[in-house]
Design an enzyme around this catalytic site. Sequence first.
Site, short mmCIF file in Angstrom:
data_model
loop_
_atom_site.label_atom_id
_atom_site.label_comp_id
_atom_site.label_asym_id
_atom_site.label_seq_id
_atom_site.Cartn_x
_atom_site.Cartn_y
_atom_site.Cartn_z
N ASP A 114 23.84 20.58 -11.08
CA ASP A 114 24.37 19.27 -11.47
C ASP A 114 25.82 19.71 -11.54
OD1 ASP A 114 24.98 16.91 -12.84
OD2 ASP A 114 24.00 17.36 -14.55
N HIS B 112 30.58 10.44 -23.77
CA HIS B 112 29.27 11.05 -23.64
C HIS B 112 29.40 12.45 -24.25
CE1 HIS B 112 30.95 13.56 -20.21
NE2 HIS B 112 31.31 12.33 -19.76
N GLU C 147 30.84 19.37 -19.03
CA GLU C 147 30.95 18.21 -18.42
C GLU C 147 31.92 17.33 -18.95
OE1 GLU C 147 27.88 15.46 -17.16
OE2 GLU C 147 26.54 17.01 -18.06
N ASP D 25 29.36 12.69 -8.75
CA ASP D 25 28.37 13.63 -9.51
C ASP D 25 26.99 13.74 -8.96
OD1 ASP D 25 26.54 14.37 -11.77
OD2 ASP D 25 27.65 13.24 -13.48
N ASP E 279 0.93 -1.31 0.04
CA ASP E 279 -0.05 -0.05 0.00
C ASP E 279 0.80 1.17 0.02
OD1 ASP E 279 1.13 -0.22 2.65
OD2 ASP E 279 -0.81 0.43 3.51
N HIS F 112 24.41 19.50 -21.69
CA HIS F 112 23.09 19.53 -21.67
C HIS F 112 22.37 20.70 -20.85
CE1 HIS F 112 22.31 18.14 -17.68
NE2 HIS F 112 23.55 17.30 -17.92
N HIS G 221 18.14 16.99 -16.88
CA HIS G 221 18.37 17.27 -18.34
C HIS G 221 17.23 18.02 -19.07
CE1 HIS G 221 20.95 13.20 -18.18
NE2 HIS G 221 21.69 14.40 -18.26
N HIS H 112 26.93 5.65 -15.37
CA HIS H 112 25.77 5.90 -14.65
C HIS H 112 25.73 5.03 -13.52
CE1 HIS H 112 23.44 7.97 -18.28
NE2 HIS H 112 24.14 8.77 -17.53
N TYR I 213 37.96 8.61 -19.26
CA TYR I 213 37.79 7.28 -18.78
C TYR I 213 38.84 6.23 -19.03
CZ TYR I 213 33.53 10.09 -17.89
OH TYR I 213 32.92 11.12 -17.62
N GLU J 201 32.36 18.99 -13.75
CA GLU J 201 31.20 19.48 -14.27
C GLU J 201 30.69 20.85 -13.42
OE1 GLU J 201 26.74 17.99 -15.30
OE2 GLU J 201 28.11 16.83 -13.96
N ARG K 288 35.94 13.32 -14.54
CA ARG K 288 34.81 14.25 -15.19
C ARG K 288 34.70 15.42 -13.94
NH1 ARG K 288 30.95 10.72 -15.39
NH2 ARG K 288 29.54 11.18 -14.06
#
Length: 426
Positions: A272, A352, A381, A261, A41, A356, A363, A244, A385, A396, A394
Amino acid sequence: MRYNPLPSRLFKDNRKRLFDRIPDNSVVILNSNDLMPKNADQLMPFIQNSDLYYLSGIDQEETILVLIKEKETLQEFLFIRETNETIKIWEGEKLSKEQAKKQSGIQEVWWTKDFNGKINAIIPNLKNIYLNSNEHPRADVVVESRDARFKKLIKKQYPSHNFKKISSVLYGLRSIKSAPEIDAIQVACDITNKGVSRVLSKLKPGIYEYEIEAEIIHEFLTNRATGFAYEPIIASGSNACILHYNTNNARCKDGDVILMDFGAEYANYSSDLTRCFPVNGKFTKRQKEVYNSVLRVMNGAKKILKPGVFLFDYEKDVGKLMEKELVELGLISMKDIRNQKETPAYKKYYMHGTSHHLGLDVHDVSDPEKPLATNMVLTCEPGIYIPEEGLGIRLENDILITENGNIDLMQDIPIEPDEIEQLINI
């Protein structure tokens, strides 16, 4: 609500800009997001539909916004969930009509139960029906939304009307941020800064990634953030090469670099950030070389973000900056670049995109047919890697584009490697 309400003038102005861009004899209908089931529930925490919030400022479930444009006449109707005795006991009172009027600036506020009768009296007199849907190019929609269910119903009832997607108008509007929106994003960035400071004081070999996540959310909630703007990535060592990664359950080892991140959300607006810190407080020579390469690409990329630039061209220019750094790091060769075909050689170590849009969604939406413009907010960013070295870097920040040059909304957050080492070792 935890955050200070944004001024109702923001939402009034947003609706005016929308009215200016749709034809006469039109109605716009937007629904709030569903309360999503968890198990048994239980329900997941409610997250408002960004488009509805942008036009109304209402952060409550079972809300419907109706905007009507007829010749020389504009009408606004807001439908909200009515409190009853059971709701009062179990959930607490919902917005009153007066509270909804104050927050949204809409004077015609009704209960949600009145919606069907009202809308069926409105639609026959109009030609165009604008409906909402998630048109983000990266969206993977697997659950039917309230907007999608409503679309099926209304098309069946009024098959001869002209149905349009409001995203074709709204996404372009949302990409240009007004002053109150920029202020909210800046608050989110400032709260994120506090999270970084807390991490710097706690980081040491042996700490677990989830302990760092806990320190960050403590700082966020203490400073009135809604929480994380997205699932945080706290990735030490080779985990940083998983773009990710968010299980955040590994132990941080002496000699590793940790990639973090994360960003705070404030008043539904996102920040971000990504930073990389040496777990033991000291970068190795190789770690610092890679770090400085990423930092140079970031600084170069920020200069390219300008009004009139298309993101597609921007990414190609950033790719050239990255190529140079990867060659100097010995990761790719000029021969690799000459022999590249459809996929650039640098993509082996930088998979990547660089930027953005940022706003109500991390995003955020935009009109892809239009170039960058003043008062857009974008991330910057770049990253490198190297799985074979167990190293991912990275960096950003969030960038506001202005006529007189960009403003880095995270310029106060430490990023130079020497400063980071000094702060960790205080």
